[in-house]
Design a protein around this motif. Structure first.
Motif, PDB file in Angstrom:
ATOM      1  N   ASN A 125       0.823  -1.206   0.000  1.00  0.00           N
ATOM      2  CA  ASN A 125       0.000   0.000   0.000  1.00  0.00           C
ATOM      3  C   ASN A 125       0.858   1.257   0.000  1.00  0.00           C
TER       4      ASN A 125
ATOM      5  N   SER B 107       2.516   1.746  -3.397  1.00  0.00           N
ATOM      6  CA  SER B 107       1.664   2.177  -4.504  1.00  0.00           C
ATOM      7  C   SER B 107       1.893   3.645  -4.859  1.00  0.00           C
TER       8      SER B 107
ATOM      9  N   ASN C 187       0.138   7.770  -9.517  1.00  0.00           N
ATOM     10  CA  ASN C 187       0.237   8.343  -8.181  1.00  0.00           C
ATOM     11  C   ASN C 187       1.482   9.205  -8.030  1.00  0.00           C
TER      12      ASN C 187
ATOM     13  N   ILE D  92      -6.401  11.680  -5.694  1.00  0.00           N
ATOM     14  CA  ILE D  92      -6.228  10.229  -5.782  1.00  0.00           C
ATOM     15  C   ILE D  92      -6.691   9.570  -4.488  1.00  0.00           C
TER      16      ILE D  92
ATOM     17  N   GLU E 191     -10.505   9.748  -4.203  1.00  0.00           N
ATOM     18  CA  GLU E 191     -11.163   8.762  -5.070  1.00  0.00           C
ATOM     19  C   GLU E 191     -11.040   7.356  -4.515  1.00  0.00           C
ATOM     20  N   SER E 192      -9.887   7.031  -3.961  1.00  0.00           N
ATOM     21  CA  SER E 192      -9.713   5.655  -3.487  1.00  0.00           C
ATOM     22  C   SER E 192     -10.635   5.362  -2.303  1.00  0.00           C
TER      23      SER E 192
ATOM     24  N   GLN F  39     -14.800   6.509  -4.148  1.00  0.00           N
ATOM     25  CA  GLN F  39     -15.295   5.834  -5.351  1.00  0.00           C
ATOM     26  C   GLN F  39     -14.789   4.407  -5.476  1.00  0.00           C
ATOM     27  N   GLY F  40     -13.489   4.217  -5.264  1.00  0.00           N
ATOM     28  CA  GLY F  40     -12.917   2.912  -5.548  1.00  0.00           C
ATOM     29  C   GLY F  40     -13.035   1.894  -4.431  1.00  0.00           C
ATOM     30  N   MET F  41     -13.363   2.360  -3.201  1.00  0.00           N
ATOM     31  CA  MET F  41     -13.369   1.478  -2.037  1.00  0.00           C
ATOM     32  C   MET F  41     -12.019   0.781  -1.844  1.00  0.00           C
ATOM     33  N   GLN F  42     -10.944   1.425  -2.280  1.00  0.00           N
ATOM     34  CA  GLN F  42      -9.617   0.850  -2.026  1.00  0.00           C
ATOM     35  C   GLN F  42      -9.038   1.500  -0.783  1.00  0.00           C
ATOM     36  N   TRP F  43      -9.581   1.106   0.363  1.00  0.00           N
ATOM     37  CA  TRP F  43      -9.222   1.796   1.590  1.00  0.00           C
ATOM     38  C   TRP F  43      -7.764   1.576   1.970  1.00  0.00           C
TER      39      TRP F  43
ATOM     40  N   GLY G 203      -5.601   3.748  -0.274  1.00  0.00           N
ATOM     41  CA  GLY G 203      -5.853   5.122   0.142  1.00  0.00           C
ATOM     42  C   GLY G 203      -5.134   5.457   1.433  1.00  0.00           C
TER      43      GLY G 203
END
Lengths: 275, 283
Positions: free
Chosen positions: A44, A47, A53, A229, A232-233, A236-240, A243
């Protein structure tokens, strides 16, 4: 005895610190360093090296630095002028320059959007003068404009306060001892306002670096900052996890920038500042 | 005598000339910054009275945007939520913060460092990180909504109260409170009669700071609000992403003059002894 008893007054705040300051930070660290299935990972954090990013982080730093520099260049002379005003209602004039700070942040962005729009005020004026339309909206320039507009008072205020504290005697003494305006400026005024400059820089750079609303509204989704970014994570993206990893990186950058500015501040207090 | 005088007067004349130029430059510069800061606001105010569909052309005077602003449920409910959140959070954070400051002022170095360090976290951390970290915690326990926004606002407001009250406590005379106790006053009575008058102005400016911060916050509210709740800032964000509605000009105008009047009242209240000093504290 009494002293101990009074310390308990901070009890509710201790609960608050643990519950709503430390625990949330622990949560973000947990999400950043662990996977969804609970295994430790550095993916994470890594990333941030993802090209998208990385580009966003670079752009955030770039726009943040530009915005901070513009604010400093605009605010410093203004603070000096305001401080040298010898009129009866000086505090009112200072108040006038601080007033926009209390306007809602979003409304200030709205105002700029209106000015910079394709059919907005700026272009209407340009067209009526027989010039061509320019498109500023949805470019990084528009984002910088918005940031400078939003954060300028935060630069003016600490510098002005630092200047107001300078004793006039110092400046007179320097003149009496033969210093010219140039020397007085660099040897007395600047060193004595370093603390104000530092707090101004922090108060402008950190929000500029981490903002996402300004870039979304004035950049029209085309200017991606690291804040966008991260937003959004989560939204919207549910990429906790990713994020949180990026938030951690952002936190590190904020801490680094504060460490750097604090180092400068110490130099300034020593009285032998180079700049 | 003459020898000394003539270069002196020459220098004076030069100084006068350069002072005039500086003066002119100063005024131009101030006007430039003033225009930069106020032109956008001025345009908003003018357009709020503009009866025209295309945004920037003048189509005559109207008050219809003000009527629509007050009839718009989105705007009015966001306005009501903002007022509730701001007032409740400012009152609670002022109480917790003032108590905390009184506790901290009696502490030894070690625990004081811990408290002040923790107080600095929400002040220094990026809003977006603060907002996200709280959201991550809240979703584990309760649905996001009014209460979570309220907790978040109290959290970021307390530090401002503490930082405004602590200096007043430091400047206060400690022996008088002890003396009051020795003479038989209850702690509460001694606080009210001795401590309170000394810290009152700090508590007041802390409260105003809390109100200001709460009114202006966007990022933290955005992440902790959930779906149903909107403050003015988050409502405006949603609306601005869709486009600009003229009702929002009316709203801006109303808010601008409200803030102007409130600030004038706070800073230039006739009973205040030192208005400029008070403003510095407030800021």
């Amino acid at each position: 005895m009494n002293r101990i008893k009074q310390q308990f007054l901070a009890g509710p705040y201790l609960v608050w610190i643990i519950g709503f300051i430390l625990l949330p930070l622990a949560m973000i660290l947990y999400y950043a360093f662990f996977n969804e299935d609970g295994t430790f990972t550095l993916d994470n954090i890594a990333s941030i090296a993802d090209p998208v990013n990385l580009k966003a982080m670079g752009l955030s730093l770039e726009l943040g630095v530009i915005c901070t520099l513009i604010c400093l260049l605009l605010a410093y002379p203004l603070a000096m002028i305001l401080n040298n005003l010898h009129i009866k209602n000086q505090s009112f004039v200072v108040f006038v320059f601080m007033l926009p700070m209390w306007m809602n942040f979003m409304l200030r962005i709205l105002a700029w959007k209106l000015l910079l729009n394709k059919n907005g005020v700026l272009n209407t004026i340009l067209l009526s003068l027989g010039m061509e339309r320019i498109t500023i909206l949805n470019t990084p320039a528009a984002v910088v404009f918005g940031m400078v507009y939003d954060y300028l008072p935060f630069m003016i205020l600490p510098i002005y306060n630092a200047m107001a504290r300078i004793k006039k005697d110092y400046i007179e003494a320097a003149h009496d001892l033969g210093a010219n305006n140039f020397t007085v400026f660099f040897k007395i005024i600047v060193p004595l306002t370093v603390s104000g400059i530092i707090s101004g820089i922090v108060m402008v750079f950190v929000p500029a670096l981490t903002s996402f609303a300004i870039s979304e509204l004035l950049g029209g989704g085309k200017v991606l900052l690291i804040g966008n970014i991260i937003e959004e994570s989560f939204m919207q993206g549910m990429q906790w996890n990713i994020g949180s990893g990026l938030s951690f990186v952002l936190m590190v950058f904020v801490m680094i920038s504060m460490a750097i500015t604090n180092a400068f501040d110490k130099d300034g207090e020593g009285g032998t500042a180079v700049w | 005598m003459v020898k000394q005088n003539s270069p002196g007067s020459c220098r004076n004349r030069n100084a006068l000339l350069s002072r005039r130029t500086t003066n002119l430059l100063s005024k131009t510069y101030m006007a430039f910054i003033f225009l930069f800061l106020y032109l956008p606001i001025f345009v908003l105010i003018v357009l709020s009275f503009n009866d025209s569909k295309t945004r920037v052309e003048w189509g005559g005077f109207t008050l219809k945007w003000y009527v629509e602003c007050f009839q718009s449920e989105t705007i009015m409910s966001a306005f009501a939520t903002t007022l509730q959140i701001t007032l409740i959070s400012a009152v609670i954070s002022t109480i917790i913060g003032t108590m905390a400051a009184m506790g901290i002022s009696k502490m030894k170095r070690k625990s004081r460092t811990f408290y002040l360090g923790a107080t600095n976290i929400p002040l220094l951390n990026a809003d977006i990180v603060t907002g996200i970290s709280m959201m991550l915690l809240f979703v584990k326990f309760i649905d996001l909504g009014f209460v979570t926004v309220l907790i978040a606002h109290i959290t970021f407001s307390i530090p401002y109260v503490i930082l405004n009250v602590l200096p007043k406590l430091k400047a206060a005379n400690h022996s008088t409170y002890e003396a009051a106790l020795d003479l038989g006053a209850t702690p509460l009575y001694a606080f009210y009669k001795v401590t309170w008058p000394e810290i009152r102005s700090g508590v007041f400016s802390g409260f105003l700071m809390a109100v200001t911060m709460s009114l202006d916050d966007f990022s933290i509210t955005y992440f902790t609000k959930g779906a149903g709740v909107n403050t003015l800032s988050t409502m405006l964000y949603t609306e601005l992403r869709k486009g600009i509605k003229p009702e929002l000009y009316a709203l801006s105008t109303i808010l601008f003059f409200t803030v102007l009047i409130l600030l004038l009242a706070v800073n230039y209240h006739p009973s205040k002894k030192t208005p400029s000093r008070a403003k510095e504290d407030f800021v």
